[in-house]
Design an enzyme around this catalytic site. Structure first.
Site, short mmCIF file in Angstrom:
data_model
loop_
_atom_site.label_atom_id
_atom_site.label_comp_id
_atom_site.label_asym_id
_atom_site.label_seq_id
_atom_site.Cartn_x
_atom_site.Cartn_y
_atom_site.Cartn_z
CG HIS A 138 -26.28 44.70 -11.55
ND1 HIS A 138 -27.01 43.87 -10.55
CD2 HIS A 138 -27.07 45.63 -11.69
CE1 HIS A 138 -27.94 44.61 -10.16
NE2 HIS A 138 -28.21 45.71 -10.91
CG ASP A 168 -25.35 40.69 -10.02
OD1 ASP A 168 -24.06 41.53 -10.18
OD2 ASP A 168 -26.42 41.44 -10.20
N GLY A 238 -33.10 50.80 -9.17
CA GLY A 238 -32.50 51.69 -8.18
C GLY A 238 -32.24 51.00 -6.85
CG ASN A 239 -35.72 49.44 -4.76
OD1 ASN A 239 -36.78 49.79 -5.39
ND2 ASN A 239 -35.63 49.87 -3.61
CB SER A 240 -29.90 46.82 -8.19
OG SER A 240 -30.67 46.32 -9.09
CB ILE A 295 -17.57 17.30 -11.51
CG1 ILE A 295 -18.93 17.75 -12.04
CG2 ILE A 295 -17.56 17.27 -9.87
CD1 ILE A 295 -19.75 16.72 -11.78
N GLY A 296 -16.54 19.27 -14.02
CA GLY A 296 -16.32 19.17 -15.44
C GLY A 296 -17.16 18.64 -16.29
CB ILE A 299 -25.59 18.73 -16.05
CG1 ILE A 299 -25.40 19.99 -15.52
CG2 ILE A 299 -24.21 17.52 -15.76
CD1 ILE A 299 -25.59 20.01 -13.71
#
Length: 513
Positions: A138, A168, A238-240, A295-296, A299
């Site tokens: 991000h 991310d 800013g720590n991201s 697997i499609g 759930i």
């Protein structure tokens, strides 16, 4: 800016997870271990301290910071903000998690919600001597330019090697070599209560160290692929993308999100564990993308209320709500209503755990699922496919919590009252109105009692009940039989499969006295 970014408060954009890779090369490498005293490094001569730290606490984090801080960078990004992206809330948390500066259009340029150019900042760190770095996806998503600022204020242009929406995580590359780098700790992680040190670029104040402890492991904040580490070390915007270190100077997590009503640190931060970060980073460096098993199947958590409704008190797992036609699960014979208990012998207690186990598989791998169907155990073998991009998976129609069916002709009023609802057989008009496939069967909900548990669970007129318990529904007598059987066996509720807006979800509905 993508909708994912609206979940996060830390980082100049906002964040979720980060990844790194335990790459051995020249540079800092594995940090030295502290001496027997438990301090962060050798003690220097001088006046004796006038305090005594708690047992196990380092005298100072200064030696650790001196070793690792050259590997931590500030990341400055130029981007254009899409002002149409609104914040969304992480389930179970009472505060919106949104990118700083987002939420209004006063700075917009009036062109499709695109705002002006904006500068934002985050953090990152080198994972190799030849210029590979890790940060949050991000932080750099939609960037027009990315600049990395080293501890000595050297500024370098960076390019994106690969990024992964699912975690991310992003890996960047700068030209040159000989960079100080840090390693991930993938084996001996700190215990809850152990000291940790974070380094990053909060509020664009680069090279900032904060300390705290590991507060908890296995935190689920709504993300699919990560169980987060909870920290109390101050983490701010800013720590991201910045690292969390143990007292040996090894990266044990990547600062990702905070829980806060104000946008600042309140002592509850979240970091991506080192093993996840390392695994994803290696794939991004090797292939530019992350490939996950698939697997499609749609759930849900098989929770305590569902288990009670099915006479399986205490059982946890994941229940299959829908199958993608022609996908691996459909071909292998998995069916809606199956309760998945394990994958290749690994127990799963939630839908997130099932998704993570499947995602670890390579395309073509055999996935052996233990399931309960109609009250009996079964084993289903499925060959894994390739998971589509998260944006593609998220583009499907809304579920039962989404928009109600179109007005059309009102549902018939005649029917039988069960579980706080009046239900009637489907006719062709109601089938067309609800968008139910031609081959599907079910009961149409014509009305819901306001004071009922069904109403509290969100059921409404024009919903379709597909199944109840282990029984497919076609006429009201089918549902009545399931309710009677539940009463006889002392079950407090009935598990029903509800169709609305092209999606199916299972809900436990209490049986009225």
């Amino acid at each position: 800016m993508s909708s994912r970014k609206s979940r996060y408060l830390i980082g100049a954009l906002a964040g979720v997870l980060v990844a790194g890779t335990a790459m051995a090369a020249a540079g800092l490498g594995a940090a030295e271990r502290p001496g027997p005293s438990g301090s962060a490094g050798a003690m220097t001569s001088g006046p004796a301290p006038n305090f005594a730290p708690p047992p196990g606490a380092p005298m100072s984090f200064a030696d650790i910071f001196e070793r690792v801080s050259p590997a931590v960078v500030s990341i400055n990004v130029t981007t254009r903000v899409d002002l149409r992206k609104m914040p969304r809330q992480i389930p179970g948390l009472p505060f919106d998690l949104r990118p700083p500066g987002q939420g209004g259009d006063e700075d917009g340029d009036g062109e499709g919600g695109r705002g002006p150019q904006r500068q934002s900042a985050g953090s990152g760190f080198f994972i190799s001597a030849d210029g590979f770095l890790v940060t949050n996806n991000h932080v750099i998503e939609d960037a027009e330019s990315i600049k990395v600022v080293l501890k000595d204020e050297t500024e370098l242009e960076a390019t994106v090697v690969g990024r992964d929406e699912g975690t991310d995580i992003a890996v960047l590359k700068v030209k040159g070599s000989g960079y100080t780098f840090v390693n991930f700790e993938n084996s001996a992680r700190p215990r809850v209560g152990d000291w940790v040190l974070t380094v990053g670029n909060p509020y664009n104040l680069g090279g900032t160290a904060t300390a705290g402890i590991v507060s908890a492991y296995g935190r689920d904040i709504g993300e699919t692929f990560v169980d987060y580490i909870q920290l109390d070390a101050p983490i701010n915007r800013g720590n991201s993308g910045g690292p969390t270190f143990d007292t040996y100077g090894r990266v044990i997590g990547v600062n990702t999100a905070i829980f806060s009503p104000t946008g600042g640190s309140v002592g509850i931060g979240f970091a991506v564990p080192a093993d996840v970060a390392a695994r994803v980073s290696r794939q991004l460096i090797a292939n530019g993308k992350v490939v996950r098993g698939y697997i499609g199947a749609t759930i849900q958590n098989f929770d305590e209320d569902m288990a009670a409704a099915q006479g399986m008190a205490g059982q946890k797992g994941a229940i299959v709500a829908e199958l993608t036609p022609g996908a691996p699960a459909d071909k292998a014979g998995l069916v809606a209503g199956d309760i998945v208990l394990s994958v290749n012998g690994v127990r799963v207690k939630s839908s997130s755990e099932l998704t993570r186990q499947v995602a670890k598989a390579a395309p073509g791998d055999l996935l052996r699922l233990e399931v309960i169907r109609d009250g009996k155990p079964r084993t289903i073998d499925i060959r894994s496919g390739v998971r589509p991009p998260e944006s593609q998976l998220a583009a499907g129609p809304g579920g039962p919590g989404g928009a109600a069916p179109g007005p059309g002709r009102p549902a018939p009023s005649a029917g039988q009252s069960l579980l706080g609802m009046t239900v009637v057989p489907l006719d062709e008009a109601s089938r067309r109105r609800t968008g139910l496939p031609a081959e599907a069967r079910g009961l149409l909900v014509s009305s819901v009692e306001r004071s009922s548990d069904a109403a509290a669970k969100g059921l409404q007129a024009n919903d379709v009940l597909m199944r109840a318990g282990d029984r497919a529904l076609a006429v009201p007598a089918d549902l009545a039989a399931v309710v009677d059987q539940a009463r006889k066996t002392g079950r407090p509720s009935v598990l029903v499969a509800v169709w609305r807006g092209g999606r199916t979800i299972f809900l436990p509905i209490k049986i009225a006295d």
